[in-house]
Design a protein around this motif. Structure first.
Motif, PDB file in Angstrom:
ATOM      1  N   HIS A 136      -8.187   3.681 -11.799  1.00  0.00           N
ATOM      2  CA  HIS A 136      -7.740   2.726 -10.792  1.00  0.00           C
ATOM      3  C   HIS A 136      -8.021   1.284 -11.235  1.00  0.00           C
ATOM      4  O   HIS A 136      -9.140   0.911 -11.519  1.00  0.00           O
ATOM      5  CB  HIS A 136      -8.439   3.005  -9.463  1.00  0.00           C
ATOM      6  CG  HIS A 136      -8.083   2.026  -8.390  1.00  0.00           C
ATOM      7  ND1 HIS A 136      -6.809   1.874  -7.915  1.00  0.00           N
ATOM      8  CD2 HIS A 136      -8.839   1.139  -7.708  1.00  0.00           C
ATOM      9  CE1 HIS A 136      -6.806   0.951  -6.982  1.00  0.00           C
ATOM     10  NE2 HIS A 136      -8.010   0.494  -6.837  1.00  0.00           N
ATOM     11  N   GLY A 137      -6.938   0.518 -11.307  1.00  0.00           N
ATOM     12  CA  GLY A 137      -7.075  -0.886 -11.646  1.00  0.00           C
ATOM     13  C   GLY A 137      -7.273  -1.158 -13.117  1.00  0.00           C
ATOM     14  O   GLY A 137      -7.338  -2.317 -13.522  1.00  0.00           O
ATOM     15  N   ARG A 140      -3.349  -1.715 -15.698  1.00  0.00           N
ATOM     16  CA  ARG A 140      -2.580  -2.951 -15.748  1.00  0.00           C
ATOM     17  C   ARG A 140      -3.150  -3.901 -14.700  1.00  0.00           C
ATOM     18  O   ARG A 140      -3.726  -3.471 -13.710  1.00  0.00           O
ATOM     19  CB  ARG A 140      -1.095  -2.668 -15.468  1.00  0.00           C
ATOM     20  CG  ARG A 140      -0.833  -2.182 -14.071  1.00  0.00           C
ATOM     21  CD  ARG A 140       0.633  -1.943 -13.831  1.00  0.00           C
ATOM     22  NE  ARG A 140       1.105  -0.797 -14.575  1.00  0.00           N
ATOM     23  CZ  ARG A 140       2.368  -0.405 -14.588  1.00  0.00           C
ATOM     24  NH1 ARG A 140       3.274  -1.096 -13.913  1.00  0.00           N
ATOM     25  NH2 ARG A 140       2.739   0.658 -15.270  1.00  0.00           N
ATOM     26  N   PRO A 142      -3.279  -6.273 -11.463  1.00  0.00           N
ATOM     27  CA  PRO A 142      -2.516  -6.209 -10.220  1.00  0.00           C
ATOM     28  C   PRO A 142      -1.384  -7.215 -10.222  1.00  0.00           C
ATOM     29  O   PRO A 142      -1.496  -8.294 -10.780  1.00  0.00           O
ATOM     30  CB  PRO A 142      -3.568  -6.550  -9.152  1.00  0.00           C
ATOM     31  CG  PRO A 142      -4.880  -6.268  -9.797  1.00  0.00           C
ATOM     32  CD  PRO A 142      -4.688  -6.574 -11.242  1.00  0.00           C
ATOM     33  N   ARG A 143      -0.267  -6.849  -9.622  1.00  0.00           N
ATOM     34  CA  ARG A 143       0.838  -7.783  -9.465  1.00  0.00           C
ATOM     35  C   ARG A 143       1.281  -7.723  -8.015  1.00  0.00           C
ATOM     36  O   ARG A 143       1.164  -6.688  -7.359  1.00  0.00           O
ATOM     37  CB  ARG A 143       1.997  -7.437 -10.399  1.00  0.00           C
ATOM     38  CG  ARG A 143       2.589  -6.046 -10.194  1.00  0.00           C
ATOM     39  CD  ARG A 143       3.752  -5.806 -11.135  1.00  0.00           C
ATOM     40  NE  ARG A 143       4.203  -4.440 -11.161  1.00  0.00           N
ATOM     41  CZ  ARG A 143       5.030  -3.883 -10.283  1.00  0.00           C
ATOM     42  NH1 ARG A 143       5.450  -4.606  -9.260  1.00  0.00           N
ATOM     43  NH2 ARG A 143       5.397  -2.633 -10.409  1.00  0.00           N
ATOM     44  N   VAL A 145       3.333  -7.102  -4.818  1.00  0.00           N
ATOM     45  CA  VAL A 145       4.437  -6.237  -4.442  1.00  0.00           C
ATOM     46  C   VAL A 145       4.715  -6.478  -2.971  1.00  0.00           C
ATOM     47  O   VAL A 145       3.846  -6.256  -2.130  1.00  0.00           O
ATOM     48  CB  VAL A 145       4.109  -4.752  -4.684  1.00  0.00           C
ATOM     49  CG1 VAL A 145       5.277  -3.884  -4.259  1.00  0.00           C
ATOM     50  CG2 VAL A 145       3.770  -4.502  -6.146  1.00  0.00           C
ATOM     51  N   LEU A 189       8.735  -1.317  -6.283  1.00  0.00           N
ATOM     52  CA  LEU A 189       7.676  -0.962  -7.229  1.00  0.00           C
ATOM     53  C   LEU A 189       8.197  -0.850  -8.659  1.00  0.00           C
ATOM     54  O   LEU A 189       7.418  -0.857  -9.611  1.00  0.00           O
ATOM     55  CB  LEU A 189       7.039   0.372  -6.831  1.00  0.00           C
ATOM     56  CG  LEU A 189       6.167   0.397  -5.581  1.00  0.00           C
ATOM     57  CD1 LEU A 189       5.709   1.819  -5.300  1.00  0.00           C
ATOM     58  CD2 LEU A 189       4.964  -0.522  -5.740  1.00  0.00           C
ATOM     59  N   LEU A 200       1.729   4.304  -9.280  1.00  0.00           N
ATOM     60  CA  LEU A 200       1.664   2.843  -9.164  1.00  0.00           C
ATOM     61  C   LEU A 200       0.894   2.407  -7.924  1.00  0.00           C
ATOM     62  O   LEU A 200       0.207   1.378  -7.934  1.00  0.00           O
ATOM     63  CB  LEU A 200       3.075   2.259  -9.144  1.00  0.00           C
ATOM     64  CG  LEU A 200       3.871   2.361 -10.445  1.00  0.00           C
ATOM     65  CD1 LEU A 200       5.299   1.864 -10.228  1.00  0.00           C
ATOM     66  CD2 LEU A 200       3.194   1.553 -11.551  1.00  0.00           C
ATOM     67  N   GLU A 203      -2.635   2.480  -9.056  1.00  0.00           N
ATOM     68  CA  GLU A 203      -2.886   1.497 -10.114  1.00  0.00           C
ATOM     69  C   GLU A 203      -2.917   0.076  -9.578  1.00  0.00           C
ATOM     70  O   GLU A 203      -3.702  -0.756 -10.027  1.00  0.00           O
ATOM     71  CB  GLU A 203      -1.807   1.603 -11.196  1.00  0.00           C
ATOM     72  CG  GLU A 203      -1.957   2.795 -12.118  1.00  0.00           C
ATOM     73  CD  GLU A 203      -1.079   2.672 -13.339  1.00  0.00           C
ATOM     74  OE1 GLU A 203      -0.091   1.908 -13.297  1.00  0.00           O
ATOM     75  OE2 GLU A 203      -1.376   3.336 -14.338  1.00  0.00           O
ATOM     76  N   LEU A 204      -2.033  -0.222  -8.635  1.00  0.00           N
ATOM     77  CA  LEU A 204      -1.900  -1.577  -8.111  1.00  0.00           C
ATOM     78  C   LEU A 204      -2.796  -1.831  -6.906  1.00  0.00           C
ATOM     79  O   LEU A 204      -2.774  -2.904  -6.324  1.00  0.00           O
ATOM     80  CB  LEU A 204      -0.437  -1.853  -7.735  1.00  0.00           C
ATOM     81  CG  LEU A 204       0.563  -1.762  -8.893  1.00  0.00           C
ATOM     82  CD1 LEU A 204       1.988  -1.906  -8.379  1.00  0.00           C
ATOM     83  CD2 LEU A 204       0.275  -2.823  -9.943  1.00  0.00           C
ATOM     84  N   LEU A 206      -2.626  -0.469  -3.987  1.00  0.00           N
ATOM     85  CA  LEU A 206      -1.921  -0.457  -2.715  1.00  0.00           C
ATOM     86  C   LEU A 206      -2.427   0.639  -1.796  1.00  0.00           C
ATOM     87  O   LEU A 206      -2.240   0.586  -0.583  1.00  0.00           O
ATOM     88  CB  LEU A 206      -0.415  -0.272  -2.946  1.00  0.00           C
ATOM     89  CG  LEU A 206       0.272  -1.373  -3.764  1.00  0.00           C
ATOM     90  CD1 LEU A 206       1.717  -0.986  -4.045  1.00  0.00           C
ATOM     91  CD2 LEU A 206       0.209  -2.699  -3.023  1.00  0.00           C
TER      92      LEU A 206
END
Length: 214
Positions: A136-137, A140, A142-143, A145, A189, A200, A203-204, A206
């Protein structure tokens, strides 16, 4: 009819899969591959590819990346003896729509083919949360969304492995409304499918681990 390609370097494994699938009228084996390069060639244009991870010339992860790039409509189910969270995560990030262990019952493999063909995820929610936790995290940064509150709620249900009718019932809206929300979530996404969207989501950041829709 769901067209399936079998990719494994062991002929007996492929023969076993072929025999298993032959009992089902909606499934047909259209090709076989003994290594990753053959899998890419044979799998392009097929509906579903059952993909081993450990293969010569090109492993299953690299083959999955190339195959999904070349043939975006082809769905890959990784089938392996390795019960390894890192491999599961790598397979999902490579583009696999699902992951099944070789020791799983025959019915589970058949159901996996049908589920990915219908654009459903083949990964239990608790397994997804478990394998996402150590990654997690880290994959990549965070971006942003721009999901609406309702879209985020739909995404949470997607991570639980729920189909559109189940989400519609839970949220007390029509199936067509949920279908629209799911399409919007995948688009925002940049997700290939529901499995990728779930990956995702973790990962992000959310979706919080262990938090389910109320």
């Amino acid at each position: 009819m769901i067209r399936v390609v079998l990719a494994d370097d062991e002929p007996l494994i492929r023969e076993g899969w072929a025999a298993m699938l032959s009992f089902h009228d909606d499934l047909t084996v259209v090709g076989q591959a003994a290594d990753g390069r053959q899998a890419v060639e044979a799998g392009a244009g097929a509906d579903v590819v059952l993909m081993d991870i450990r293969m010569p010339r090109m492993d299953g992860l690299a083959a999955t990346v190339e195959l999904t790039r070349r043939s975006p409509s082809t769905r890959v189910v990784v089938v392996t003896t390795f019960e390894n969270d890192q491999l599961v995560w790598a397979a999902l990030r490579a583009g696999a729509a699902g992951y099944v262990l070789k020791r799983a019952p025959a019915g589970e493999l058949v159901e996996a083919v049908r589920l990915v063909h219908s654009r459903r995820a083949v990964l239990f929610p608790d397994a997804l949360r478990r394998i996402a936790s150590p990654h997690h995290g880290s994959a990549r940064p965070p971006r942003p969304v721009a999901l609406t509150p309702r879209e985020l709620e739909v995404l949470r249900h997607i991570t639980l492995g729920q189909a559109n009718p189940e989400i519609a019932e839970a949220l007390h809206v029509s199936r067509e409304t949920i279908k629209t929300h799911v399409t919007n979530v995948l688009g925002k996404l940049g997700a290939r499918d529901r499995t990728h969207a779930a990956v995702l989501a973790y990962e992000l950041g959310l979706i919080l681990h262990g938090i389910e829709p109320g």
